[in-house]
Design an enzyme around this catalytic site. Structure first.
Site, short mmCIF file in Angstrom:
data_model
loop_
_atom_site.label_atom_id
_atom_site.label_comp_id
_atom_site.label_asym_id
_atom_site.label_seq_id
_atom_site.Cartn_x
_atom_site.Cartn_y
_atom_site.Cartn_z
N GLY A 46 2.12 61.06 88.32
CA GLY A 46 2.82 61.52 89.52
C GLY A 46 4.29 61.22 89.40
N GLN A 51 12.91 59.70 91.99
CA GLN A 51 12.86 58.99 90.70
C GLN A 51 13.74 59.64 89.64
OE1 GLN A 51 8.29 58.79 90.88
NE2 GLN A 51 8.80 56.92 89.76
N CYS A 94 4.13 52.15 87.82
CA CYS A 94 5.17 53.06 88.32
C CYS A 94 6.19 53.29 87.22
CB CYS A 94 5.85 52.46 89.55
SG CYS A 94 7.12 53.52 90.25
N LEU A 95 6.56 54.55 87.04
CA LEU A 95 7.55 54.87 85.99
C LEU A 95 8.90 54.23 86.31
CD1 LEU A 95 6.61 58.62 85.44
CD2 LEU A 95 6.08 56.67 83.95
N HIS A 136 1.09 56.35 96.91
CA HIS A 136 2.12 55.73 96.08
C HIS A 136 3.39 56.61 96.08
CE1 HIS A 136 3.49 53.78 92.12
NE2 HIS A 136 4.20 54.88 92.15
N GLU A 137 3.20 57.91 95.94
CA GLU A 137 4.35 58.83 95.92
C GLU A 137 5.00 58.95 97.29
OE1 GLU A 137 5.24 59.42 93.09
OE2 GLU A 137 3.41 59.26 91.94
N HIS A 140 7.48 56.32 97.80
CA HIS A 140 8.78 56.60 97.18
C HIS A 140 9.69 57.37 98.13
CE1 HIS A 140 8.49 55.12 93.07
NE2 HIS A 140 7.35 55.75 92.85
O1 GNR Z 1 1.90 57.27 86.26
C1 GNR Z 1 1.59 56.64 87.27
N1 GNR Z 1 0.37 56.05 87.35
C2 GNR Z 1 -0.15 55.50 88.51
C3 GNR Z 1 -1.29 54.71 88.42
C4 GNR Z 1 -1.86 54.17 89.53
C5 GNR Z 1 -1.32 54.42 90.78
C6 GNR Z 1 -0.17 55.18 90.89
C7 GNR Z 1 0.40 55.73 89.77
S1 GNR Z 1 1.81 56.73 89.93
C8 GNR Z 1 2.56 56.49 88.38
C9 GNR Z 1 3.76 57.41 88.22
C10 GNR Z 1 4.81 57.05 89.25
O2 GNR Z 1 5.53 56.10 89.16
N2 GNR Z 1 4.90 57.82 90.30
O3 GNR Z 1 5.77 57.51 91.27
NI NI Z 2 6.03 55.38 91.21
#
Ligand code: GNR
Ligand code: NI
Length: 171
Positions: A46, A51, A94-95, A136-137, A140
């Site tokens: 995601g 980001q 998270c990236l 999670h997104e 952000h």
């Molecule tokens: O790549 C991603 N893997 C992930 C694994 C578990 C819960 C959420 C994520 S999102 C993350 C990519 C990211 O940072 N998206 O904002």
């Molecule tokens: Ni993230």
């Protein structure tokens, strides 16, 4: 399409609240194409526009496994409806917080209302990894990172390590 640099914590830009999109047009689709390419390259499942430095309420996602056909999803101006009382724990990464993973508890299921790649309104019932990833997104878009759900001790430790790495990389 282009692969764009991904901002990493503690970059204060990531703490902004993203703005709603006014129109799903070709310029926005070009941004979503860049986001998807950047996410696949990372690789991640995601990505929120903030980001890559665009404070807009746009998310891309693809939960397909390596052996499966790509299944890109695009969420513009997403809203979470009816989060379940039942919770789920998932080990998140998270990236924007590279090389760190920890458990986060979130509602196990939710409904999302959003505009798709073509600007059409959609409603999606999400559970499992999809529900976790969407939440999670969505965080952000509010300037929130998954480490904000952890203890202050853990969060400060991660941020200190990232700061140190960035300082060394800049030398
Ligand atoms: O790549 C991603 N893997 C992930 C694994 C578990 C819960 C959420 C994520 S999102 C993350 C990519 C990211 O940072 N998206 O904002
Ligand atoms: Ni993230």
């Amino acid at each position: 399409m282009a692969i764009r640099p991904i901002l990493t914590a503690p970059d204060p830009f990531l703490r902004q609240v993203s703005k709603p999109v006014e129109r799903v047009d070709d310029a926005l689709r070009a941004l979503m194409d860049d986001m998807l390419e950047t996410m696949y390259d990372a690789p991640g499942i995601g990505l929120a526009a903030i980001q890559i430095g665009e404070p807009l309420r746009v998310i891309v996602m693809d939960l397909a496994g390596e052996e499966e056909e790509p299944a890109p999803r695009y969420f513009v101006n997403p809203e979470i409806l009816d989060p379940s009382e039942e919770m789920n724990v998932y080990q998140e990464g998270c990236l924007s917080v590279p090389d760190f993973f920890d458990d986060v508890e979130r509602p196990a299921r939710c409904r999302v209302r959003y505009l798709d790649y073509h600007g059409e309104e959609q409603v999606l019932d999400a559970e499992g990894l999809l529900a976790t990833c969407i939440q999670h997104e969505m965080d952000h878009l509010e300037g929130v990172l998954f480490i904000d759900h952890l203890s202050r001790l853990k969060r400060d430790r991660v941020l200190k390590k990232l700061k140190k790495e960035q300082r060394l990389a800049a030398e």
